[in-house]
Design an enzyme around this catalytic site. Structure first.
Site: not given
Ligand code: SAH
Length: 458
Positions: A76, A82, A85, A164, A288, A317, A338, A386, A413
């Protein structure tokens, strides 16, 4: 402690032996570490000392005398300017090795889980053009033209860039097209300094399995000038565009989208599939960014969940229900929770779209809903979490411990908060069996992990 062995602005020769978690080279002088961006282990180079602290210094690589076999030419043009990356100067193999080591070190240092198996990172066959979503600001170039580009590292200066290399090619072409059209009609970019101008950002998302494209133009003003002509010209260039959206954000903020969203043409969502499951994705939904790797991540999560068909599973989540719907195919019942209400609306619609009747979705904070469920006597067999980068709330971890599921599958993550939370769960009677990192973000320093915990039997 003795004096640092280097002075600011001096140039020294240094041999590098290691990498930091951010991908910077580490070289030592009598045990005193120097951190040098773009240097690789095994290399010797000339380094200009930029900053000297008591326990470490930061240097700039001015010349590589002995290059590592793992060094590659960053493809790149704007790589070093930037902020997007960090790892393009190293081979993809080294990137994967570095990420595995980062997870191992973090498990050991933060979680005291040095004995836990951290598997080699699952990489991509082709680690480029993977991102399905771009959000990019508009700015003004030196000659007064409209430009689009990411921010320079640690600043809000916009780099003038054409393409990009980690973006889906459709996204690059759409950004380029909208910029060209806006330029033709003389629409001014937004200027942060005095909150003037019109065009703030463009967001493009492509469904990589369906070819659906959504473009969102974000303006400060309530009106998008030449709206009809813009829509028409986008459709001419991209006959298969699915959704053209206008969003208004008139606040002084770093948040990209504002409250008001209007569909200018087409649907208000695009569709994508992961495995056998279809998802409708609206402009503001979390989805994602690397679907190829997401499939591998979810398959691993599903394998760890080891469902036989009789289980009750909680997916905390859950976003738009992506993991929940994967799990529902093999469980008796899945409960998703969520915090973002529109994401839950999407999750419910996605369940219908796939004829999945055994998934229920709830809006709320996981850390409040779990203790309530627990008090009601809910005893899930498997819990999947998650969370965002900051990890799980302690109240949630405690409720999970009290609920005594057979297995917990933790998708993360951020290795640091993962290790912190695994330690709490271990102390609460669970054993971390294994950790599988998945490279969702090639060329960048980020790494995603999925880990399996098993309830200890006494
Ligand atoms: N499992 C999903 C999203 C993961 S991202 C996937 O793989 O696509 C994390 C998510 O947690 C987001 O959607 C965010 O809005 C949510 N989040 C953040 N804080 C939270 C909380 N205190 N309770 C419930 N959800 C929450």
């Amino acid at each position: 402690m003795s004096k640092p062995p280097v002075k600011k602005n001096e140039t020294i020769e240094l041999t590098f032996e290691d990498l930091t978690h951010e991908g910077n080279g580490v070289g030592k002088l009598n045990g005193y570490p120097l951190f040098v961006p773009y240097a690789l282990p095994g290399e010797t180079g000339k380094v200009k000392v930029i900053k000297v602290k008591k326990n470490f210094a930061i240097g700039k690589l001015v010349d590589v005398q002995e290059a590592s076999e793992q060094r590659v030419d960053p493809p790149c043009d704007v790589y070093t300017q930037c902020g997007g990356c960090q790892l393009q100067h190293m081979s993809y193999d080294l990137q994967l090795q570095m990420k595995q080591k980062q997870v191992q070190d973090t498990m050991h240092k933060i979680g005291h889980l040095g004995h836990v198996a951290v598997h080699p990172v699952i990489g991509m066959d082709d680690p480029w053009n993977y991102r399905n979503k771009v959000q990019i600001p508009f700015g003004e170039s030196k000659n007064g033209n409209l430009k689009t580009g990411f921010y320079r590292k640690r600043s809000h200066d916009i780099i003038d860039m054409d393409t990009c290399m980690i973006q889906d090619e459709h996204n690059n072409r759409m950004v380029e097209t909208v910029r060209r059209i806006a330029e033709k009609y003389g629409i001014k970019p937004y200027r942060e300094s005095d909150h003037s101008g019109i065009l703030r950002h463009i967001m493009v998302r492509t469904g990589q399995t369906t070819g659906d494209i959504m473009v969102v133009i974000i303006t400060k003003t309530r009106k998008l000038p030449h709206q009809e002509a813009i829509v028409q010209e986008i459709r001419q260039t991209f006959p298969d565009v699915k959704s053209i959206v206008h969003n208004v954000n008139n606040k002084r903020t770093n948040v990209i989208m504002g409250e008001r969203t209007t569909v200018l043409w087409g649907d208000e969502y695009i569709m994508d599939t992961i495995g056998d499951i279809k998802f409708n994705i609206s402009p503001k939904s979390f989805y994602q960014v690397n679907p190829t790797q997401t499939k591998k991540l979810y398959d691993q999560a599903l394998q760890y969940a080891n469902l036989q068909g009789h289980e009750t599973v909680i997916d905390a989540y859950c976003g738009i229900g992506t993991i929940s719907l994967f799990l529902a195919q093999q469980a008796k019942k899945v409960l998703g929770v969520e915090i973002v209400a529109p994401a839950i609306d999407d999750a419910k619609k996605n369940a219908k779209l796939n004829n999945i009747a055994n998934a229920e979705f709830y809006v709320g904070e996981a850390e409040k809903i779990f203790p309530w469920w627990q008090a009601q006597g809910l005893r899930p067999d498997v819990i999947v979490v998650d969370p965002p980068r900051k990890g799980c709330d302690e109240a949630l971890l405690n409720a999970m411990i009290d609920m005594q599921p057979e297995r917990i599958v933790y998708v993360s993550c951020n290795p640091s908060t993962l290790a912190r939370d695994l330690r709490i769960l271990e102390d609460g009677g669970f054993e971390t069996k294994e950790v599988q990192p998945v490279d969702m973000f090639p060329q960048t320093g980020h790494v995603e992990c999925v880990s399996l915990l098993q309830r200890e039997t006494i």
